[in-house]
Design a protein around this motif. Structure first.
Motif, short mmCIF file in Angstrom:
data_model
loop_
_atom_site.label_atom_id
_atom_site.label_comp_id
_atom_site.label_asym_id
_atom_site.label_seq_id
_atom_site.Cartn_x
_atom_site.Cartn_y
_atom_site.Cartn_z
N HIS A 92 0.84 -1.20 0.00
CA HIS A 92 0.00 0.00 0.00
C HIS A 92 0.87 1.26 0.00
CE1 HIS A 92 -3.05 2.92 1.37
NE2 HIS A 92 -3.94 2.04 0.91
N ASP A 105 -2.35 -1.50 19.68
CA ASP A 105 -3.37 -2.09 18.83
C ASP A 105 -4.02 -3.32 19.47
OD1 ASP A 105 -3.20 -0.33 16.64
OD2 ASP A 105 -1.51 -1.44 15.78
N PHE A 160 -5.33 2.16 4.24
CA PHE A 160 -4.91 0.79 4.47
C PHE A 160 -5.88 0.08 5.42
CE2 PHE A 160 -2.62 -2.41 6.93
CZ PHE A 160 -2.01 -3.15 5.92
N GLY A 161 -6.42 -1.05 4.96
CA GLY A 161 -7.33 -1.83 5.78
C GLY A 161 -8.78 -1.45 5.66
N GLU A 162 -9.12 -0.42 4.88
CA GLU A 162 -10.53 -0.02 4.75
C GLU A 162 -11.23 -0.90 3.73
OE1 GLU A 162 -12.32 4.19 5.17
OE2 GLU A 162 -11.91 3.96 3.03
N SER A 163 -12.50 -1.17 3.97
CA SER A 163 -13.29 -2.02 3.09
C SER A 163 -13.41 -1.41 1.70
CB SER A 163 -14.69 -2.22 3.69
OG SER A 163 -15.55 -2.81 2.74
N PHE A 172 -4.44 5.16 7.34
CA PHE A 172 -4.53 3.83 7.95
C PHE A 172 -5.84 3.65 8.70
CE2 PHE A 172 -0.06 4.61 7.31
CZ PHE A 172 0.44 3.38 6.92
N LYS A 173 -6.59 2.62 8.29
CA LYS A 173 -7.76 2.19 9.04
C LYS A 173 -7.36 1.11 10.03
CE LYS A 173 -12.29 2.29 9.62
NZ LYS A 173 -13.00 3.51 10.05
N GLU A 174 -6.42 0.27 9.61
CA GLU A 174 -5.84 -0.76 10.48
C GLU A 174 -4.38 -0.41 10.76
OE1 GLU A 174 -6.29 -4.49 8.51
OE2 GLU A 174 -8.48 -4.54 8.73
N ARG A 175 -3.85 -0.99 11.82
CA ARG A 175 -2.45 -0.80 12.24
C ARG A 175 -2.11 0.66 12.51
NH1 ARG A 175 0.97 -5.08 8.46
NH2 ARG A 175 -0.47 -6.82 8.70
N ARG A 176 -3.08 1.42 12.99
CA ARG A 176 -2.81 2.81 13.31
C ARG A 176 -1.79 2.95 14.45
NH1 ARG A 176 -8.87 5.55 13.11
NH2 ARG A 176 -8.87 6.00 10.86
#
Length: 427
Positions: free
Chosen positions: A14, A299, A206-209, A137-141
């Motif tokens: 990404h 996290d 990153f990590g968003e649907s 970042f949506k995930e791993r913020r």
């Protein structure tokens, strides 16, 4: 350039990770710039007869402005864009630091290292990191924020020993030209490699649907209005003040005290500037590990409990510091190990708690106000420690106060966002 890189990286990784690398470099240069005065303190005292209280006054202005600029910088990034805001700040930084090589009066120090550098670095540090992480970042913020926060440790690792060696051999002026050049080099990198947001290069965070529409939204409100509206909304929350006060203590016990005075403190015990800078740099290496790991932990685990341990262990390390200088061979390494791992490990959990309480849209500006608390604490410690050193002849009392504040902060953070933690148990 950005679109081509995004297309090339799409099947590999990404583009958010490239953005993270660029912002890491910017924050690294900011950290190196802000570490510079700690190396200059004793040489300025020798060259111009300026007392440590005088130099500390300039640094306290720098630290306070660094924090107070945070919410307005975050708001400016919403209104004018991240790239334009950061490029403007880096330009001011390069010119201001370069001009400081000509200073000869105390007001030059106050103007350049107090006002100009303080204001510019406020737009290129933690608030920038929080803004970019929340956009990309949506995930791993937590992990991403840990990596960016660790850049301050890496900045110390790269800059401090080199700057101390240059000062020892050639004086303080060459190091300000070195730092100014580093800021200037970063400007074209930002122009070519830092997109405004994921949607600019046709991506989602990153990590968003993939079902979520691309976000092209841009605020048209005045940055000052955005900043104060966020403060008005947040100030009615007890959690905001708990986060603000805990970060005040964080600033007072890290860059305000140890970051500003540790090299001079080592001189009081007969250690050279290079030796003091090397110890500080070793703490930077340890913090690179500790803060990145802290992001990973944030996290996965209760962030209030993480902060309790971080503040508590930091307080105990500071209370031990005066005795560490008297323990041959092992005293300072023990302090450096425990304090270094904990240097700014508090940032990822604090950002995570801010986002949990205020939401990802408002969190960057609210966090900017919390950073203001951090830097007000740093300014308080930088000036207060200088005044105590001048009047008492040592840093011992200042060290005890700093450690005691951390122990109090460990208790304070357990009350942050308690209602959200209690709701599942009450259901």
């Amino acid at each position: 350039m950005q679109t081509l890189l995004a297309a090339w990286s799409k099947s590999r990784f990404h583009y958010g990770w490239i953005t993270l690398a660029v912002v890491f470099l910017i924050m690294l240069i900011t950290a190196g710039t802000r570490a510079t005065p700690s190396v200059m303190m004793v040489p300025l005292e020798h060259d111009f007869g300026w007392s440590r209280a005088t130099v500390s006054a300039a640094l306290s202005i720098n630290l306070a402005l660094f924090g107070l600029m945070g919410p307005f910088a975050a708001a400016a990034m919403q209104r004018f864009g991240v790239r334009r805001t950061v490029m403007s700040a880096l330009t001011i930084l390069a010119i201001g630091v370069g001009l400081s090589s000509l200073m000869s009066q105390t007001w030059h120090m106050l103007l350049i290292w107090g006002l100009l550098v303080g204001a510019a670095t406020g737009a290129t540090s933690m608030t920038l990191g929080a803004t970019v992480v929340n956009r990309w970042f949506k995930e791993r913020r937590g992990f991403a924020m840990g990596v960016l926060t660790a850049s301050s440790a890496t900045g110390q690792l790269l800059f401090l020993p080199l700057m101390a060696a240059i000062v020892e051999r050639y004086g303080w002026r060459p190091i300000v030209l070195l730092v100014a050049g580093a800021a200037a080099i970063a400007i074209p990198l930002v122009a070519f490699l830092l997109p405004e947001r994921p949607a600019t290069v046709g991506l989602r965070p990153f990590g968003e649907s993939p079902d979520v529409p691309l976000d092209h939204s841009v605020s048209s409100a005045n940055p000052i209005t955005i900043a104060f509206a966020a403060l008005k909304k947040a100030s009615g929350s007890r959690d905001f003040w708990l986060l603000f006060m805990s970060f005040f203590i964080c600033g007072a016990s890290t860059n305000g005290y140890i970051g500003t005075h540790f090299i001079a403190m080592c001189g009081d015990y007969g250690l050279s500037e290079v030796k003091g800078a090397s110890i500080l740099a070793s703490m930077g290496v340890l913090d690179l590990i500790g803060t990145t790991f802290s992001g990973w932990l944030s996290d996965r685990f209760n962030n209030r409990v993480l902060l309790f341990w971080y503040y508590g262990l930091r307080g105990l390390a500071l209370i031990f510091l005066p005795w560490a200088f008297g323990i041959q061979y092992f005293g300072l390494p023990i302090f450096a190990f425990f304090y270094g791992l904990d240097w700014v490990a508090t940032v990822p959990p604090t950002v995570r708690l801010t986002t949990d309480v205020f939401g990802s849209k408002d969190a960057p500006v609210v966090f900017g106000w919390i950073v203001a608390g951090h830097q007000l604490g740093a300014a308080f410690a930088a000036l207060g420690a200088g005044l105590l050193r001048n009047s008492l002849g040592s840093y011992t009392v200042a060290t005890m106060i700093s450690g005691g504040l951390c122990v109090a902060g460990a208790i304070l953070v357990l009350r942050i966002n308690r209602r959200a933690q209690m709701q599942p148990a009450m259901a």
